[in-house]
Design an enzyme around this catalytic site. Structure first.
Site, PDB file in Angstrom:
ATOM      1  N   PHE A 142      -2.235  16.038   4.459  1.00 21.05           N
ATOM      2  CA  PHE A 142      -2.394  15.395   3.158  1.00 21.05           C
ATOM      3  C   PHE A 142      -1.066  15.412   2.414  1.00 21.05           C
ATOM      4  CE2 PHE A 142      -3.818  14.629  -1.156  1.00 21.05           C
ATOM      5  CZ  PHE A 142      -4.655  13.553  -0.934  1.00 21.05           C
ATOM      6  N   ARG A 188       1.818  12.270  -8.620  1.00 24.94           N
ATOM      7  CA  ARG A 188       2.319  10.917  -8.350  1.00 24.94           C
ATOM      8  C   ARG A 188       3.793  10.792  -8.722  1.00 24.94           C
ATOM      9  NH1 ARG A 188      -2.055   7.521  -7.217  1.00 24.94           N
ATOM     10  NH2 ARG A 188      -3.974   7.926  -8.363  1.00 24.94           N
ATOM     11  N   ASP A 238      -4.469   5.227   6.115  1.00 25.49           N
ATOM     12  CA  ASP A 238      -4.983   6.450   6.736  1.00 25.49           C
ATOM     13  C   ASP A 238      -6.154   6.078   7.649  1.00 25.49           C
ATOM     14  OD1 ASP A 238      -5.873   9.002   7.322  1.00 25.49           O
ATOM     15  OD2 ASP A 238      -5.772   9.745   5.281  1.00 25.49           O
ATOM     16  N   GLU A 290       0.840  -1.209   0.000  1.00 23.36           N
ATOM     17  CA  GLU A 290       0.000   0.000   0.000  1.00 23.36           C
ATOM     18  C   GLU A 290       0.874   1.256   0.000  1.00 23.36           C
ATOM     19  OE1 GLU A 290      -2.568   1.510  -0.412  1.00 23.36           O
ATOM     20  OE2 GLU A 290      -4.363   0.594   0.399  1.00 23.36           O
ATOM     21  N   ASP A 291       0.301   2.334  -0.482  1.00 23.65           N
ATOM     22  CA  ASP A 291       1.012   3.614  -0.413  1.00 23.65           C
ATOM     23  C   ASP A 291       0.872   4.228   0.978  1.00 23.65           C
ATOM     24  OD1 ASP A 291      -1.708   4.096  -0.761  1.00 23.65           O
ATOM     25  OD2 ASP A 291      -1.445   5.577  -2.352  1.00 23.65           O
TER      26      ASP A 291
HETATM   27  P1  XMP Z   1      -7.701   4.756   3.947  1.00 25.04           P
HETATM   28  O1  XMP Z   1      -8.320   6.007   4.510  1.00 25.04           O
HETATM   29  O2  XMP Z   1      -8.718   3.826   3.358  1.00 25.04           O
HETATM   30  O3  XMP Z   1      -6.843   5.342   2.802  1.00 25.04           O
HETATM   31  O4  XMP Z   1      -6.764   4.084   4.907  1.00 25.04           O
HETATM   32  C1  XMP Z   1      -6.207   4.578   1.940  1.00 25.04           C
HETATM   33  C2  XMP Z   1      -6.073   5.257   0.601  1.00 25.04           C
HETATM   34  O5  XMP Z   1      -6.466   6.641   0.617  1.00 25.04           O
HETATM   35  C3  XMP Z   1      -5.540   7.439  -0.079  1.00 25.04           C
HETATM   36  N1  XMP Z   1      -4.937   8.432   0.868  1.00 25.04           N
HETATM   37  C4  XMP Z   1      -4.109   9.414   0.536  1.00 25.04           C
HETATM   38  N2  XMP Z   1      -3.618   9.766  -0.659  1.00 25.04           N
HETATM   39  N3  XMP Z   1      -2.399  11.507   0.365  1.00 25.04           N
HETATM   40  C5  XMP Z   1      -2.768  10.814  -0.730  1.00 25.04           C
HETATM   41  O6  XMP Z   1      -2.304  11.132  -1.825  1.00 25.04           O
HETATM   42  C6  XMP Z   1      -2.848  11.227   1.607  1.00 25.04           C
HETATM   43  O7  XMP Z   1      -2.469  11.890   2.577  1.00 25.04           O
HETATM   44  C7  XMP Z   1      -3.754  10.126   1.690  1.00 25.04           C
HETATM   45  N4  XMP Z   1      -4.399   9.551   2.715  1.00 25.04           N
HETATM   46  C8  XMP Z   1      -5.104   8.528   2.177  1.00 25.04           C
HETATM   47  C9  XMP Z   1      -4.524   6.480  -0.622  1.00 25.04           C
HETATM   48  O8  XMP Z   1      -4.860   6.158  -1.941  1.00 25.04           O
HETATM   49  C10 XMP Z   1      -4.639   5.251   0.235  1.00 25.04           C
HETATM   50  O9  XMP Z   1      -4.312   4.054  -0.436  1.00 25.04           O
HETATM   51 MG    MG Z   2      -4.296   3.819  -2.441  1.00 22.83          MG
END
Ligand code: XMP
Ligand code: MG
Length: 180
Positions: free
Chosen positions: A151, A164, A102, A98-99
């Site tokens: 963010f 990206r 959050d 995962e990237d």
């Molecule tokens: P969740 O909230 O499901 O988030 O844990 C997972 C996906 O949400 C995107 N995400 C972000 N993308 N900057 C971003 O560019 C951020 O600070 C951020 N926070 C959440 C991301 O795609 C991640 O896989």
């Molecule tokens: Mg993602």
């Protein structure tokens, strides 16, 4: 693009160091096992390719696209499967790449989905962990960096599909997303 960045959190070389460390941790963890490594599109692509190049081991690769963000900086709350893997993961060791974790909703959805298909084990490797954002319980096994509740963009992470390809990770100037 650099003008849109408030501050750099992690430089290109700091990211490369973290990827090397994670590659070694993953190799040590799996030993002779051959995991199916699943990259979560699109945010994890740079990270995934860098980490696995430093993990000298056998593995299979696949990709999944899920979406919960729709051009905003806030999670919509519901996660949907956009593109599925083609690998049968029943009885397999799975590593999710995962990237960022959050709220944890995406990870929870992925783990539930892969568990339902009979994965033998599921581990998670994330570039960034944002613990302050957590809404549901979700835990990473291999983590690059913990980030503050801001963010972030770059090195795979986007705002409205842009940034990206920034080689570093930075915090976007708030006026970029409040003006839209
Ligand atoms: P969740 O909230 O499901 O988030 O844990 C997972 C996906 O949400 C995107 N995400 C972000 N993308 N900057 C971003 O560019 C951020 O600070 C951020 N926070 C959440 C991301 O795609 C991640 O896989
Ligand atoms: Mg993602």
């Amino acid at each position: 693009m650099d003008n849109d960045i408030l501050k750099v959190l992690y430089s290109k070389s700091e990211i490369q160091e973290a990827c090397e460390r994670l590659g070694k941790e993953i190799k040590d963890f799996y030993g002779d096992k051959v995991p199916v490594v699943i990259g979560v599109l699109k945010g994890s692509i740079f990270f995934m390719t860098d980490v696995i190049r430093d993990a000298d081991m056998y593995m299979e690769l696949d990709f999944m696209d899920v979406s919960s963000y729709h051009g905003t900086t806030e999670s919509s709350g519901n996660v949907e499967l956009v593109t599925d893997i083609s690998t049968d993961i029943a009885g397999r060791d799975v590593l999710i790449m995962e990237d960022i974790v959050d709220t944890g909703r995406t990870l929870q959805f992925l783990i539930d989905t892969l568990n339902d298909r009979g994965a033998k084990s599921i581990k998670v490797c994330t570039l960034l962990d944002k613990p302050a954002g957590r809404v549901v319980e979700a835990k990473s096994d291999f983590t690059g960096f913990e980030v503050p509740n801001e963010f972030v963009v770059g090195y795979g992470l986007d705002y409205d599909e842009k940034y990206r390809n920034l080689p570093y990770i930075g915090v976007l100037k708030p006026e970029i997303y409040t003006n839209n």
